[in-house]
Design an enzyme around this catalytic site. Structure first.
Site, PDB file in Angstrom:
ATOM      1  N   LYS A 226       0.779  -1.313   0.001  1.00 45.40           N
ATOM      2  CA  LYS A 226      -0.051  -0.038   0.007  1.00 45.40           C
ATOM      3  C   LYS A 226       0.727   1.190   0.033  1.00 45.40           C
ATOM      4  O   LYS A 226       2.080   1.237   0.116  1.00 45.40           O
ATOM      5  CB  LYS A 226      -1.006   0.004   1.144  1.00 45.40           C
ATOM      6  N   ARG A 266      -3.361 -10.169   4.166  1.00 45.94           N
ATOM      7  CA  ARG A 266      -4.113 -10.203   3.078  1.00 45.94           C
ATOM      8  C   ARG A 266      -2.957  -9.627   2.066  1.00 45.94           C
ATOM      9  O   ARG A 266      -2.539  -8.545   2.286  1.00 45.94           O
ATOM     10  CB  ARG A 266      -5.441  -9.553   2.962  1.00 45.94           C
TER      11      ARG A 266
HETATM   12  N1  PMM Z   1      -7.563  -3.742   0.872  1.00 47.43           N
HETATM   13  C1  PMM Z   1      -8.013  -3.790  -0.521  1.00 47.43           C
HETATM   14  C2  PMM Z   1      -9.164  -4.682  -0.846  1.00 47.43           C
HETATM   15  N2  PMM Z   1      -9.594  -5.583   0.088  1.00 47.43           N
HETATM   16  N3  PMM Z   1      -9.950  -6.288   2.279  1.00 47.43           N
HETATM   17  C3  PMM Z   1      -9.582  -6.196   3.636  1.00 47.43           C
HETATM   18  N4  PMM Z   1     -10.570  -7.068   4.366  1.00 47.43           N
HETATM   19  N5  PMM Z   1      -8.787  -5.379   3.986  1.00 47.43           N
HETATM   20  C4  PMM Z   1      -7.907  -4.712   3.100  1.00 47.43           C
HETATM   21  O1  PMM Z   1      -7.064  -3.856   3.722  1.00 47.43           O
HETATM   22  C5  PMM Z   1      -8.179  -4.453   1.791  1.00 47.43           C
HETATM   23  C6  PMM Z   1      -9.181  -5.600   1.315  1.00 47.43           C
HETATM   24  C7  PMM Z   1      -7.238  -2.859  -1.397  1.00 47.43           C
HETATM   25  O2  PMM Z   1      -6.140  -3.547  -2.100  1.00 47.43           O
HETATM   26  P1  PMM Z   1      -5.852  -4.099  -3.352  1.00 47.43           P
HETATM   27  O3  PMM Z   1      -6.376  -3.352  -4.288  1.00 47.43           O
HETATM   28  O4  PMM Z   1      -4.589  -4.694  -3.402  1.00 47.43           O
HETATM   29  O5  PMM Z   1      -6.866  -5.395  -3.354  1.00 47.43           O
END
Ligand code: PMM
Length: 291
Positions: A226, A266
């Site tokens: 991030k 994640r």
């Molecule tokens: N961040 C993203 C998408 N989904 N879900 C949870 N539970 N926690 C997060 O911090 C989160 C998420 C955004 O990141 P991406 O674009 O890499 O999916």
């Protein structure tokens, strides 16, 4: 018997694991910040999900809508078209899948296809149908701290004390989730790193993870690649570290979070996080043997 406080409803093969779990990120979107556009073809997406699983992802988190800062909402039919064949393919290959969606209809379809966890970045706020539907099924529910859609969340990053405010807002969510009839033993909480949070808000949350843990729920942390990591690792001219070179920093976060006993991380780079979790677990045990 696992000491890790898993949510109820988790498949037995995952509930038996006595360590922090790894959710591998699989975004079937054109515009996610780290892997947008890479996995739009369902066959490529399924192959990548299987690779993530083989590399150590306990669960593959499939999403069909980008939530990067500034992203606008995708049409519900389009979201379904993106995720449905990928979930079906991964489930057929024996890969545990979570569905990353704010929409009840998408979650319903994903669970019908065999997804075993619902990951809702809005914690039930974006779709009034989500919690009533969840009350009727038995899958674990990841409820993230969320203040509003991605296109406006930057302006919502105002806190008196970010840790206290996030906990209060998650507590409010838990009350609503419970009132909707969802068993709270199925809930995993996520402070929502990068969602209506600036870099220092994120660092403060990570510094105070133990305070969040006192809420008594399994915690998920999604810090992978991030923006705040790009800023931390900026070069001497202030240019942020490019997205694809933020994995070592992500692994460090995984190690520190796992050492504190968080339930899950994640991440994009699952191998690095699995290694970090193995190190953290050996450190906690004072032994390289898990016997
Ligand atoms: N961040 C993203 C998408 N989904 N879900 C949870 N539970 N926690 C997060 O911090 C989160 C998420 C955004 O990141 P991406 O674009 O890499 O999916």
């Amino acid at each position: 018997m696992s000491q890790m406080p898993h949510p109820h409803g988790l498949p037995a093969v995952l509930a038996a694991l006595d360590r922090t779990l790894v959710l591998g990120i699989l975004n079937v979107t054109p515009d996610s910040f780290a892997d947008g556009g890479l996995w739009l073809d369902p066959a490529h997406a399924v192959a990548h999900g299987i690779r993530l699983h083989r590399a150590g992802a306990d669960i593959v988190d499939v999403g069909g809508e980008s939530t990067r800062p500034g992203a606008t909402r995708v049409d519900a039919d389009e979201e379904v078209n993106r995720i449905a064949p990928v979930i079906a393919g991964l489930v057929a290959a024996g890969v545990p899948v979570s569905i990353d969606t704010m929409r009840a209809d998408v979650a319903r379809l994903a669970v019908a296809e065999g997804a075993c966890i619902v990951n809702d970045v809005s914690g039930g706020l974006a779709d009034q149908e989500m919690l009533p539907w969840l009350a009727a099924v038995s899958v674990p529910y990841i409820a993230m701290h969320w203040r509003g859609p991605s296109d406006v969340m930057g302006s919502l990053a105002q806190y008196d004390d970010v840790v206290t405010d996030v906990i209060e807002e998650l507590d409010d969510r838990l009350a609503v989730i419970k009132n909707a009839g969802v068993d709270l033993s199925r809930v995993v909480l996520d402070p929502g790193i990068g969602f209506a949070k600036d870099a220092d808000h994120n660092w403060r949350i990570l510094q105070q993870l133990n305070v969040l843990q006192e809420c008594g729920y399994p915690l998920l942390i999604g810090a992978s690649r991030k923006r705040f990591l790009g800023a931390l690792l900026a070069d001497t001219s202030g240019v942020p570290r490019p997205t694809q070179f933020r994995d070592y920093a992500t692994d460090a976060i995984t190690a520190l979070a796992a050492a504190q006993g968080v339930w899950g991380v994640r991440v994009h780079d699952v191998l690095g996080s699995r290694d970090a979790i193995a190190v953290a677990a050996a450190w906690r045990r004072g032994s390289g043997s898990s016997e």
